[in-house]
Design an enzyme around this catalytic site. Sequence first.
Site, PDB file in Angstrom:
ATOM      1  N   ARG A  66       0.218  21.998  -5.603  1.00 22.19           N
ATOM      2  CA  ARG A  66       0.006  20.344  -6.274  1.00 22.19           C
ATOM      3  C   ARG A  66      -0.445  20.471  -7.631  1.00 22.19           C
ATOM      4  O   ARG A  66      -0.479  21.430  -8.152  1.00 22.19           O
ATOM      5  CB  ARG A  66      -1.296  19.729  -5.411  1.00 22.19           C
ATOM      6  CG  ARG A  66      -0.313  19.517  -3.948  1.00 22.19           C
ATOM      7  CD  ARG A  66       0.250  18.773  -2.985  1.00 22.19           C
ATOM      8  NE  ARG A  66       0.111  18.286  -2.503  1.00 22.19           N
ATOM      9  CZ  ARG A  66       0.996  19.132  -0.815  1.00 22.19           C
ATOM     10  NH1 ARG A  66       1.802  19.451  -1.479  1.00 22.19           N
ATOM     11  NH2 ARG A  66       1.272  19.051   0.596  1.00 22.19           N
TER      12      ARG A  66
ATOM     13  N   ASN B 274     -16.362  -3.991  -4.778  1.00 24.41           N
ATOM     14  CA  ASN B 274     -17.037  -5.008  -4.264  1.00 24.41           C
ATOM     15  C   ASN B 274     -17.743  -3.707  -3.738  1.00 24.41           C
ATOM     16  O   ASN B 274     -18.686  -3.706  -2.916  1.00 24.41           O
ATOM     17  CB  ASN B 274     -15.991  -5.227  -3.149  1.00 24.41           C
ATOM     18  CG  ASN B 274     -14.776  -4.451  -2.123  1.00 24.41           C
ATOM     19  OD1 ASN B 274     -15.193  -3.455  -2.469  1.00 24.41           O
ATOM     20  ND2 ASN B 274     -14.331  -5.146  -0.873  1.00 24.41           N
TER      21      ASN B 274
ATOM     22  N   GLY C  75       3.082  16.476   8.485  1.00 26.43           N
ATOM     23  CA  GLY C  75       3.585  15.054   7.419  1.00 26.43           C
ATOM     24  C   GLY C  75       2.910  16.145   5.658  1.00 26.43           C
ATOM     25  O   GLY C  75       3.545  15.818   4.275  1.00 26.43           O
TER      26      GLY C  75
ATOM     27  N   TYR D 198      -0.358   3.156   3.390  1.00 27.72           N
ATOM     28  CA  TYR D 198      -0.953   3.709   2.546  1.00 27.72           C
ATOM     29  C   TYR D 198       0.455   4.284   1.072  1.00 27.72           C
ATOM     30  O   TYR D 198       0.181   3.157   0.245  1.00 27.72           O
ATOM     31  CB  TYR D 198      -2.121   5.327   2.322  1.00 27.72           C
ATOM     32  CG  TYR D 198      -2.111   5.581   0.681  1.00 27.72           C
ATOM     33  CD1 TYR D 198      -3.220   4.580  -0.227  1.00 27.72           C
ATOM     34  CD2 TYR D 198      -1.580   6.763   0.330  1.00 27.72           C
ATOM     35  CE1 TYR D 198      -3.504   4.770  -1.156  1.00 27.72           C
ATOM     36  CE2 TYR D 198      -1.750   6.970  -1.176  1.00 27.72           C
ATOM     37  CZ  TYR D 198      -2.795   5.768  -2.395  1.00 27.72           C
ATOM     38  OH  TYR D 198      -3.327   6.312  -3.146  1.00 27.72           O
TER      39      TYR D 198
ATOM     40  N   LYS E  65       1.586   1.568  -2.033  1.00 29.60           N
ATOM     41  CA  LYS E  65       1.811   1.441  -3.798  1.00 29.60           C
ATOM     42  C   LYS E  65       3.401   1.406  -3.586  1.00 29.60           C
ATOM     43  O   LYS E  65       4.258   1.409  -4.701  1.00 29.60           O
ATOM     44  CB  LYS E  65       1.740   3.244  -3.936  1.00 29.60           C
ATOM     45  CG  LYS E  65       0.051   3.664  -3.636  1.00 29.60           C
ATOM     46  CD  LYS E  65      -0.555   2.797  -4.908  1.00 29.60           C
ATOM     47  CE  LYS E  65      -2.071   2.998  -4.328  1.00 29.60           C
ATOM     48  NZ  LYS E  65      -2.614   1.996  -5.575  1.00 29.60           N
TER      49      LYS E  65
ATOM     50  N   SER F 239       1.440   6.601  -7.095  1.00 33.31           N
ATOM     51  CA  SER F 239       0.925   7.133  -6.591  1.00 33.31           C
ATOM     52  C   SER F 239       2.199   7.928  -6.396  1.00 33.31           C
ATOM     53  O   SER F 239       3.576   8.069  -6.096  1.00 33.31           O
ATOM     54  CB  SER F 239       0.832   7.689  -5.417  1.00 33.31           C
ATOM     55  OG  SER F 239       0.301   8.404  -4.690  1.00 33.31           O
TER      56      SER F 239
ATOM     57  N   PHE G 253      -7.265  -0.573  -9.665  1.00 34.46           N
ATOM     58  CA  PHE G 253      -7.509   0.519  -9.134  1.00 34.46           C
ATOM     59  C   PHE G 253      -7.833   0.145  -7.924  1.00 34.46           C
ATOM     60  O   PHE G 253      -8.012   0.779  -6.866  1.00 34.46           O
ATOM     61  CB  PHE G 253      -9.017   1.318  -9.689  1.00 34.46           C
ATOM     62  CG  PHE G 253      -8.534   2.224 -11.260  1.00 34.46           C
ATOM     63  CD1 PHE G 253      -7.742   3.047 -11.263  1.00 34.46           C
ATOM     64  CD2 PHE G 253      -9.313   1.903 -11.936  1.00 34.46           C
ATOM     65  CE1 PHE G 253      -7.280   4.160 -12.235  1.00 34.46           C
ATOM     66  CE2 PHE G 253      -8.820   2.185 -13.024  1.00 34.46           C
ATOM     67  CZ  PHE G 253      -7.456   3.465 -13.239  1.00 34.46           C
TER      68      PHE G 253
END
Length: 347
Positions: A229, A32, A293, A148, A152, A124, A80
């Site tokens: 990471r 979209n 966080g 979020y 997941k 994730s 996705f």
Amino acid sequence: MKVLVSGGAGYIGSHTVVQLAEAGHEPVIVDNFSNSKPTVIDRVEQIIGHHVTWYRADLTDRAVTERIFLRERPDAVIHFAGFKAVGESVAEPLKYYENNLNTTFSLIHGMQASGCRLFAFSSSATVYGMAPLPFTEEETDLSALSPYGYTKLAGERILTDIAAATDIRVALLRYFNPVGAHPSGLIGENPLGIPNNLMPAIANVATGRQDMLHVFGNDYPTPDGTCVRDYLHVVDLADAHIAAVEWLSEHDVATRIWNLGTGRGTSVLELVHAFERACGHKLPVEFAPRRPGDRDAYWASAERARDELGWVAKRSVDDMCADTWHCQQGNPDGFPNGEPASQPSQA
């Protein structure tokens, strides 16, 4: 296989469409364009050398989604489409729960209506919460630190239950930190507005669109004090989706989980220095307080994907930065606005 790619004009989706086509599959894009630009379709077609079927549609609309499935009759779905900004999810949780879960529900209804059986879900590493390192697929104490992340985690549980009760086979693909761009420079990460992720922020500083890179925290218990990471190249990530869908087509397994990462950690400053090598100049950095966080470090255990899918991340951090810089140089103002040259299919 014909593969319906939800969010196929987005960052990871567009690279996966390219890799699907180059692997001999037939991708169908549904998007979209709430977080992507339609002109990406032109660039995908330029890379693969032929037209790709695409639909402009909101996948929260179950009726429209089912019509697309009945028209296209895909063999598989790679999902996705979803909102992904952690901070925004905290401020607007209802928006995230409605969109990210309802798109999944609509796709499953479309699959059941059309007889499609293979589903790869964009999950994730955030579902691991504060689990011990390295994160392994056997970890059972899952949690999330944001709405979020919970979309997941909820998506994984919903799809696991559906797969157990139906003939749908599900791959749960837990991403770590995708970065980089297609080596052509035609597609890459092109966030709308202020970047939420590190690599596009670094690229903005390198191109002069941003004066300073703000690094949140330099007092973590890591080698250089900055967060660590597991970064992987988006093309490697796209290849993993193809391997997962092909594996599902050959194995009678309801659900299988794979981590998609390199198995190695890279600090914020290490990534900055790699980008400096790519762009050829120093980048100004300013340290800021830690963000609530943020975990000090995490990376994947990637052995299962290697052993079962035959997939490993091949591209280095220097490759990730070089390809990002190449894309930035060719698109100094981001991807153009406008409509694709080709016309969408009608649901």
